[in-house]
Design a protein around this motif. Sequence first.
Motif, short mmCIF file in Angstrom:
data_model
loop_
_atom_site.label_atom_id
_atom_site.label_comp_id
_atom_site.label_asym_id
_atom_site.label_seq_id
_atom_site.Cartn_x
_atom_site.Cartn_y
_atom_site.Cartn_z
N TYR A 78 0.82 -1.21 0.00
CA TYR A 78 0.00 0.00 0.00
C TYR A 78 0.86 1.26 0.00
O TYR A 78 0.66 2.17 -0.80
CB TYR A 78 -0.92 -0.01 1.23
N ILE A 79 1.84 1.32 0.88
CA ILE A 79 2.70 2.50 0.99
C ILE A 79 3.55 2.65 -0.27
O ILE A 79 3.65 3.75 -0.83
CB ILE A 79 3.60 2.43 2.24
N TYR A 80 4.13 1.56 -0.75
CA TYR A 80 4.96 1.62 -1.95
C TYR A 80 4.13 2.13 -3.14
O TYR A 80 4.57 3.03 -3.86
CB TYR A 80 5.55 0.24 -2.26
N LYS A 81 2.97 1.55 -3.34
CA LYS A 81 2.12 1.96 -4.47
C LYS A 81 1.65 3.40 -4.31
O LYS A 81 1.60 4.15 -5.28
CB LYS A 81 0.91 1.04 -4.61
N SER A 82 1.32 3.80 -3.10
CA SER A 82 0.86 5.19 -2.91
C SER A 82 2.02 6.17 -3.12
O SER A 82 1.81 7.28 -3.60
CB SER A 82 0.19 5.40 -1.55
N ASN A 83 3.24 5.75 -2.82
CA ASN A 83 4.40 6.60 -3.09
C ASN A 83 4.65 6.73 -4.59
O ASN A 83 5.17 7.74 -5.05
CB ASN A 83 5.66 6.05 -2.41
N GLN A 84 4.28 5.70 -5.35
CA GLN A 84 4.47 5.72 -6.80
C GLN A 84 3.28 6.35 -7.53
O GLN A 84 3.40 6.76 -8.67
CB GLN A 84 4.64 4.29 -7.34
N LYS A 97 -2.17 0.69 -15.84
CA LYS A 97 -1.38 0.74 -14.61
C LYS A 97 -2.14 1.48 -13.52
O LYS A 97 -2.20 1.03 -12.37
CB LYS A 97 -0.03 1.41 -14.87
N LEU A 98 -2.74 2.61 -13.87
CA LEU A 98 -3.49 3.38 -12.88
C LEU A 98 -4.68 2.56 -12.37
O LEU A 98 -4.95 2.53 -11.17
CB LEU A 98 -3.98 4.70 -13.47
N TYR A 99 -5.36 1.89 -13.28
CA TYR A 99 -6.51 1.06 -12.90
C TYR A 99 -6.07 -0.03 -11.92
O TYR A 99 -6.71 -0.27 -10.90
CB TYR A 99 -7.14 0.44 -14.16
N LYS A 100 -4.92 -0.68 -12.20
CA LYS A 100 -4.39 -1.73 -11.32
C LYS A 100 -4.01 -1.14 -9.97
O LYS A 100 -4.29 -1.72 -8.91
CB LYS A 100 -3.18 -2.39 -11.98
N ASP A 101 -3.37 0.03 -9.98
CA ASP A 101 -2.95 0.67 -8.73
C ASP A 101 -4.14 1.03 -7.85
O ASP A 101 -4.06 0.93 -6.63
CB ASP A 101 -2.11 1.92 -9.01
N GLU A 147 -5.18 -1.54 -5.50
CA GLU A 147 -4.28 -1.81 -4.38
C GLU A 147 -4.18 -0.63 -3.42
O GLU A 147 -3.80 -0.81 -2.27
CB GLU A 147 -2.90 -2.17 -4.92
N VAL A 148 -4.46 0.57 -3.88
CA VAL A 148 -4.40 1.76 -3.03
C VAL A 148 -5.80 2.36 -3.02
O VAL A 148 -6.16 3.16 -3.87
CB VAL A 148 -3.37 2.80 -3.58
N ASN A 149 -6.59 1.92 -2.05
CA ASN A 149 -7.96 2.41 -1.96
C ASN A 149 -8.41 2.37 -0.50
O ASN A 149 -7.69 1.90 0.37
CB ASN A 149 -8.89 1.58 -2.86
N GLY A 150 -9.59 2.87 -0.27
CA GLY A 150 -10.13 2.95 1.09
C GLY A 150 -10.28 1.60 1.76
O GLY A 150 -10.08 1.47 2.98
#
Length: 193
Positions: free
Chosen positions: A133-139, A161-165, A168-171
Amino acid sequence: MKKSILFIALLFLFISYGCSKEDEREEEVDNKPPSNLSGPKKIFENNVKHKVISKQDAKKDIKLYLDSSAELSEISEYYQDKSYDEKLSENDDKNLKKIKKRLQENDRNFQLYIENNEFPTKYKDNLYKIHKYIYKSNQFDIESFVDDIEEGKISRDKFDKLYKDTKEVNGKEQKKIEDFLKEENIKTKAFKK
């Protein structure tokens, strides 16, 4: 058909987001810098390998990783916001690069720590979840994506890529992490509640 409807919905969402961010930027008169622009003194650096990590040590390590990530992200966001209003000075640009490098080191070190050690029951999965979560939110760079949409240069690969992210980074993922941190009584700057 579903993907095209989803694409249109996401496109509308991102354009709306971009417009609202522009309004926020115009309303922000005073973009105050974080208290420490050089970042935290310590980032996560633990070279321990093939050890059984105690619950107490795992908690301290999670806190250090999340706190340093939150502080570095805050500084990075400050410089990015500042760059919308003015060209960054050479020192600011240099510091931003240093902060981004430390953010990457923090993520990489924590990932190696998870991969190379054993943890108490239910910790390993949660450590991976936190890191992902942190890694993806940093990217995650929504503003760059919105800028590309506004300029009409969005690629299918970038959209995918944005759709995939966003999966993984959501509420929902954030809530799982917050629940784990609360259950384990780990207080951190990254997830304030």
